[in-house]
Design an enzyme around this catalytic site. Structure first.
Site, PDB file in Angstrom:
ATOM      1  N   ARG A  58       3.035  -1.322  12.588  1.00 27.34           N
ATOM      2  CA  ARG A  58       3.230  -1.287  14.474  1.00 27.34           C
ATOM      3  C   ARG A  58       2.496  -3.088  14.896  1.00 27.34           C
ATOM      4  NH1 ARG A  58       1.273   3.209  12.852  1.00 27.34           N
ATOM      5  NH2 ARG A  58       1.843   2.500  10.854  1.00 27.34           N
ATOM      6  N   THR A  59       2.172  -3.776  13.821  1.00 23.43           N
ATOM      7  CA  THR A  59       1.486  -4.924  13.790  1.00 23.43           C
ATOM      8  C   THR A  59       1.814  -6.076  14.465  1.00 23.43           C
ATOM      9  OG1 THR A  59      -0.925  -4.246  12.475  1.00 23.43           O
ATOM     10  CG2 THR A  59      -0.314  -7.061  12.931  1.00 23.43           C
ATOM     11  N   LYS A  86      12.474 -19.531  -2.338  1.00 27.69           N
ATOM     12  CA  LYS A  86      13.842 -20.189  -2.617  1.00 27.69           C
ATOM     13  C   LYS A  86      12.005 -21.811  -2.913  1.00 27.69           C
ATOM     14  CE  LYS A  86      17.375 -21.149   0.345  1.00 27.69           C
ATOM     15  NZ  LYS A  86      17.672 -21.743   1.509  1.00 27.69           N
ATOM     16  N   ARG A 108       0.846 -13.326   8.887  1.00 25.76           N
ATOM     17  CA  ARG A 108       0.491 -12.076   7.635  1.00 25.76           C
ATOM     18  C   ARG A 108       0.456 -12.876   6.627  1.00 25.76           C
ATOM     19  NH1 ARG A 108       0.514  -5.643   7.672  1.00 25.76           N
ATOM     20  NH2 ARG A 108      -1.078  -5.845   9.265  1.00 25.76           N
ATOM     21  N   HIS A 136      -8.590  -8.585   9.194  1.00 31.63           N
ATOM     22  CA  HIS A 136      -7.653  -8.003  10.346  1.00 31.63           C
ATOM     23  C   HIS A 136      -8.492  -7.822  11.650  1.00 31.63           C
ATOM     24  CE1 HIS A 136      -4.342  -5.883  11.644  1.00 31.63           C
ATOM     25  NE2 HIS A 136      -4.047  -4.851  10.353  1.00 31.63           N
TER      26      HIS A 136
HETATM   27  C1  NCD Z   1      -3.582  -1.577   7.805  1.00 28.94           C
HETATM   28  C2  NCD Z   1      -3.012  -3.482   7.346  1.00 28.94           C
HETATM   29  O1  NCD Z   1      -2.075  -3.862   7.197  1.00 28.94           O
HETATM   30  O2  NCD Z   1      -4.506  -4.010   6.688  1.00 28.94           O
HETATM   31  N1  NCD Z   1      -2.386  -1.586   8.677  1.00 28.94           N
HETATM   32  C3  NCD Z   1      -2.235  -1.953   9.795  1.00 28.94           C
HETATM   33  O3  NCD Z   1      -2.389  -3.540  10.600  1.00 28.94           O
HETATM   34  N2  NCD Z   1      -1.857  -1.226  10.787  1.00 28.94           N
HETATM   35  C4  NCD Z   1      -4.099  -0.744   6.750  1.00 28.94           C
HETATM   36  C5  NCD Z   1      -2.628  -0.407   5.802  1.00 28.94           C
HETATM   37  O4  NCD Z   1      -2.276  -1.245   5.490  1.00 28.94           O
HETATM   38  O5  NCD Z   1      -2.800   0.314   5.410  1.00 28.94           O
END
Ligand code: NCD
Length: 313
Positions: A58-59, A86, A108, A136
């Site tokens: 989703r992110t 690599k 990320r 986050h």
């Molecule tokens: C979260 C994350 O990646 O930190 N998910 C997200 O961004 N929707 C929480 C998770 O992975 O549990």
């Protein structure tokens, strides 16, 4: 409008006025996203690169859609199949991408602090889409927008965050944001999943879920971050569900109109009962996803304004 930062690396450096600025602008984007013509020109001419060194559904989709709706050229780098495999270092990858003149870099990474480090090496705006157990920020902002819309305010609420607090960047960013906006935060979970020194944040800590949920306005559930655990932190998932899984009986301890949140991905029958997650009168999980796109549009819009102003100066 107050948002003076060059990047969005965490909630920690933001003040309440800046948080409110992002949420207010996000409201405009909620309206745009609900209309038939979803296009804006805010990022026109700009290039956005999404670099996800950790899995995401989703992110990543949310940032991609947000950038496209704002008119940016959006590129998704598949870091699983990149030169990182690599042996290229994070910094070399960043410098390579930097040479392509991106304007917004969404990152990320599994290591806490990696996104901050990268931000120091590039000359574009960097957005942290989750770094290890650290922060986050867009998740906390979308959660804040969801709460503000559902509860009519973002202060003097009792928010219970429940589950794997120790490994959760979502918990950490939310804790910081909710504290800055003067809410009462309770952390609920087994002592093995509670980080050391958590009392410094000025929150209450519970290992009994029913006590922790008593009178809560908001119940935020978290996934067990197995990928960040080395060894056993819980006796078994069954035992965990029995003590910390949100079901109707435990939820009854919270306020009658308490909302239930989860950042996803959700493990039904581990941290939450499926019927609670699907209950449209309690669960706001789908609204969280909707608010995610709007909040990311607002954040990128504000960063782009600062970027353009800095370049014009
Ligand atoms: C979260 C994350 O990646 O930190 N998910 C997200 O961004 N929707 C929480 C998770 O992975 O549990």
């Amino acid at each position: 409008m107050t948002y003076t930062h060059r990047h969005l690396l965490g909630i920690e450096p933001l003040d309440p006025a800046e948080i409110t600025t992002i949420l207010d602008l996000a409201e405009d984007y909620v309206t745009l996203n609900r209309s038939t013509d979803k296009h804006s020109e805010a990022l026109r001419g700009l290039t956005q690169i999404n670099m996800f060194f950790e899995n995401s559904t989703r992110t990543q989709a949310s940032f991609e859609l947000a950038g496209k709706r704002l008119g940016a050229d959006v590129m998704n780098m598949s870091m699983q199949s990149s030169s990182v495999k690599k042996g290229e270092t994070l910094i070399d990858t960043a410098l390579t991408l930097n040479a392509m003149h991106p304007d917004l870099l969404v990152v990320r990474h599994p290591h806490s602090g990696a996104v901050d480090l990268l931000a120091q090496k590039v000359n574009c705006a960097v957005l942290n889409a989750g770094d290890g157990k650290h922060e986050h920020p867009t998740q906390a902002l979308l959660d804040a927008l969801t709460i503000r819309r559902k509860k009519g305010r973002l202060h003097r609420l009792t928010v219970a965050i429940c589950g794997d607090i120790a490994h959760s960047r979502v918990a950490r960013s939310n804790l910081i944001l909710l504290g800055k906006m003067e809410n009462r935060v309770r952390l609920i979970g087994p002592p093995t999943l509670m980080p050391a020194g958590v009392a410094e944040f000025g929150c209450e800590v519970y290992d009994d879920m029913r006590q922790g949920l008593e009178g809560a306005d908001v119940v935020m559930m978290l996934r067990l971050q197995k990928e960040r655990m080395d060894g056993g932190f819980i006796p078994s998932e069954r035992e965990y569900y029995h003590r910390y899984g949100l079901d109707a009986e435990k939820l009854a301890f919270a306020k009658e109109d308490a909302i239930v949140m989860h950042p996803g991905p959700m493990n039904r029958g581990v941290e939450i009962d499926g019927t609670i997650a699907d209950d449209i009168n309690r669960s706001v999980i789908q609204e969280q996803v909707e608010m995610g796109v709007a909040v990311r549009m607002a954040a990128m819009d504000l960063l782009a304004r600062n970027l353009r102003a800095a370049r014009a100066a």
